[in-house]
Design a protein around this motif. Structure first.
Motif, short mmCIF file in Angstrom:
data_model
loop_
_atom_site.label_atom_id
_atom_site.label_comp_id
_atom_site.label_asym_id
_atom_site.label_seq_id
_atom_site.Cartn_x
_atom_site.Cartn_y
_atom_site.Cartn_z
N GLU A 60 0.85 -1.20 0.00
CA GLU A 60 0.00 0.00 0.00
C GLU A 60 0.89 1.25 0.00
N ARG A 61 1.95 1.22 0.82
CA ARG A 61 2.87 2.37 0.86
C ARG A 61 3.61 2.50 -0.47
N PHE A 62 3.93 1.37 -1.09
CA PHE A 62 4.60 1.36 -2.41
C PHE A 62 3.71 2.07 -3.44
N ALA A 159 6.90 9.59 0.73
CA ALA A 159 7.14 8.70 -0.42
C ALA A 159 8.48 8.03 -0.15
N LYS A 160 8.51 6.72 -0.26
CA LYS A 160 9.79 6.03 -0.04
C LYS A 160 10.54 6.05 -1.37
N CYS A 161 11.14 7.21 -1.66
CA CYS A 161 11.79 7.46 -2.94
C CYS A 161 13.31 7.46 -2.74
N ASN A 164 15.23 10.57 -1.49
CA ASN A 164 15.19 10.94 -0.06
C ASN A 164 16.42 10.45 0.67
N TYR A 165 16.95 9.34 0.19
CA TYR A 165 18.02 8.67 0.94
C TYR A 165 19.36 9.39 0.81
N ALA A 166 19.47 10.35 -0.10
CA ALA A 166 20.68 11.18 -0.14
C ALA A 166 20.76 11.98 1.16
N SER A 193 12.71 14.10 14.28
CA SER A 193 11.96 13.48 13.19
C SER A 193 12.18 11.96 13.19
N GLU A 194 13.35 11.53 12.74
CA GLU A 194 13.61 10.08 12.67
C GLU A 194 15.07 9.83 12.38
N GLY A 195 15.45 8.57 12.28
CA GLY A 195 16.79 8.20 11.85
C GLY A 195 16.82 8.12 10.33
N PRO A 196 17.99 7.90 9.73
CA PRO A 196 18.08 7.84 8.26
C PRO A 196 17.27 6.69 7.65
N GLY A 197 17.04 5.64 8.43
CA GLY A 197 16.26 4.51 7.91
C GLY A 197 15.41 3.88 8.99
N GLU A 198 15.07 4.67 10.03
CA GLU A 198 14.31 4.12 11.16
C GLU A 198 13.44 5.22 11.76
N ASN A 199 12.33 4.84 12.35
CA ASN A 199 11.56 5.75 13.20
C ASN A 199 12.14 5.68 14.61
N VAL A 200 11.77 6.67 15.43
CA VAL A 200 12.32 6.70 16.78
C VAL A 200 11.20 6.84 17.81
N ARG A 219 6.20 6.97 7.29
CA ARG A 219 5.29 6.28 8.24
C ARG A 219 5.64 4.80 8.26
N GLY A 220 6.39 4.42 9.27
CA GLY A 220 6.91 3.06 9.32
C GLY A 220 5.84 2.02 9.62
N VAL A 221 5.95 0.90 8.96
CA VAL A 221 5.06 -0.23 9.24
C VAL A 221 5.42 -0.79 10.62
N THR A 222 6.70 -0.80 10.94
CA THR A 222 7.13 -1.27 12.27
C THR A 222 6.64 -0.31 13.34
N ARG A 223 6.69 0.98 13.05
CA ARG A 223 6.19 2.01 13.99
C ARG A 223 4.72 1.73 14.31
N THR A 256 12.90 1.94 15.37
CA THR A 256 12.12 0.84 14.80
C THR A 256 12.23 0.88 13.27
N GLY A 257 12.22 -0.29 12.67
CA GLY A 257 12.22 -0.37 11.21
C GLY A 257 12.25 -1.82 10.78
N THR A 258 11.84 -2.06 9.55
CA THR A 258 11.87 -3.43 9.04
C THR A 258 13.29 -3.97 9.07
N ALA A 259 14.25 -3.13 8.68
CA ALA A 259 15.64 -3.58 8.69
C ALA A 259 16.18 -3.62 10.12
C1 PLP Z 1 13.50 6.89 6.39
C2 PLP Z 1 12.87 5.71 7.03
N1 PLP Z 1 12.13 5.90 8.13
C3 PLP Z 1 11.52 4.87 8.75
C4 PLP Z 1 11.63 3.58 8.28
C5 PLP Z 1 10.92 2.45 8.97
O1 PLP Z 1 9.87 1.99 8.18
P1 PLP Z 1 9.36 0.48 8.25
O2 PLP Z 1 9.10 0.22 9.68
O3 PLP Z 1 8.16 0.45 7.41
O4 PLP Z 1 10.47 -0.37 7.74
C6 PLP Z 1 12.39 3.34 7.13
C7 PLP Z 1 12.50 1.99 6.56
O5 PLP Z 1 11.89 1.69 5.58
C8 PLP Z 1 13.01 4.43 6.49
O6 PLP Z 1 13.75 4.24 5.39
#
Ligand code: PLP
Length: 307
Positions: A60-62, A159-161, A164-166, A193-200, A219-223, A256-259
């Motif tokens: 759905e997020r995709f 948007a998980k684009c 953004n990751y730059a 706000s959050e980490g580079p690839g995680e919510n806090v 908006r993290g699914v793990t969050r 928190t995050g999927t990874a």
């Molecule tokens: C910037 C960012 N924030 C948060 C998350 C956590 O999201 P999720 O829990 O859906 O993996 C991720 C991972 O996809 C991310 O890249």
């Protein structure tokens, strides 16, 4: 970073192809301008075989990410769901990270992506805890970044684009150069706000909080999973976010995050967080593990079984 261990197949533009054959041209549009939307999903070993965690929510997020960039995806959510299941089955890897990606393909250049061919691929490979097993067990050290988190007025964070990751990479590089494991980004209002690839998340006096969707986060699914598990477990929650100084005064902080899963933060910029025992983070880590491994009967619907 972790090297990728190949699995047997990649799903590419509707077909399962051998891993080495999933190639693109160096003049692919999305590679030049960062127009690639993607997901990060995991499958786990459960008592009923391999199961993908919250596949529908990730897809759905995709689809939302594609919508934000007006990318006409050539596949529906249901078709992508089938493709993920087909791929996991073909690769037979019970514990893996799954990466769907859609990008503007080869054939056109220039900033106007209208008319670009949209390519879609899904890869998967085994990937352990993103912030390390040691970090998962004993907590990671984080620093507040000098880089500001992207904002809806410039680059939509929801948007998980790839572009953004730059922003996340700049923060990560700075944190690593200063000897920390991970960065924490403040938003344009100066709030966490959050980490580079995680919510806090923060815990203070037994109350859990996390920055709201409007704070520049993905908006993290793990969050979402952690908030639901906390509520069910009777842990009070407020989604109002917090300031930089409230990081230092937390009893507990965790990513928190999927990874990353649920990873405690033991230090921020030289201040030890709480007593370093993390009872609520540990409790949620356990519940999250139970959820992804199918040990919570009330959350079976979060699992897509692949067997
Ligand atoms: C910037 C960012 N924030 C948060 C998350 C956590 O999201 P999720 O829990 O859906 O993996 C991720 C991972 O996809 C991310 O890249």
């Amino acid at each position: 970073m972790a090297p990728i261990s190949p699995t047997s197949r990649i799903w590419m533009d509707g077909q399962l192809v051998p891993w080495p054959d999933a190639r693109i041209h160096v003049l692919t549009h999305g590679l030049h301008y960062g127009l690639a939307i993607f997901e990060g999903i995991r499958c786990h070993r459960t008592a009923r075989g391999t199961a993908v965690f919250r596949l529908a929510e990730h897809l759905e997020r995709f689809l939302d990410s594609a919508k934000i960039y007006a990318l006409p995806l050539p596949y529906s959510g249901k078709e992508l769901e089938k493709a993920v299941v087909e791929l996991v089955r073909a690769n037979g890897a019970p514990e893996a990270y799954i990466r769907p990606i859609a990008f503007t393909g080869y054939g056109e250049m220039g900033l106007d992506p209208t008319g670009s061919r949209i390519q879609v691929a899904i890869g998967m490979w085994p990937w352990g805890a993103y912030l390390g097993e040691e970090g998962m067990a004993h907590g990671v050290r984080a620093t507040v970044s000098s880089w500001t988190r992207i904002d809806s007025r410039s680059l939509p964070p929801q948007a998980k684009c790839a572009a953004n990751y730059a922003n996340g990479i700049l923060a990560k590089l700075e944190a690593r150069a200063a000897g920390y494991d991970e960065a924490l980004l403040l938003n344009t209002a100066g709030l966490v706000s959050e980490g580079p690839g995680e919510n806090v998340f923060r815990v203070r006096n037994g109350v859990l909080s996390t920055p709201p969707a409007s704070s520049g986060i993905l908006r993290g699914v793990t969050r979402d999973t952690v908030v639901r598990l906390a509520r069910e477990d009777g842990i009070p929650f407020q989604g109002t976010g917090f300031t930089r100084e409230e990081l230092f005064t937390a009893d507990e902080l965790f990513f928190t995050g999927t990874a990353a899963g649920v990873t405690p933060i033991r230090e921020v910029d030289g201040r030890a967080i709480g007593t370093g025992t993390y009872p609520i983070a540990r409790r949620l880590q356990g519940l999250y593990d139970d959820a992804v491994r199918g040990r919570l009967p009330q959350h079976r619907s979060w699992l897509t079984e692949v067997a």
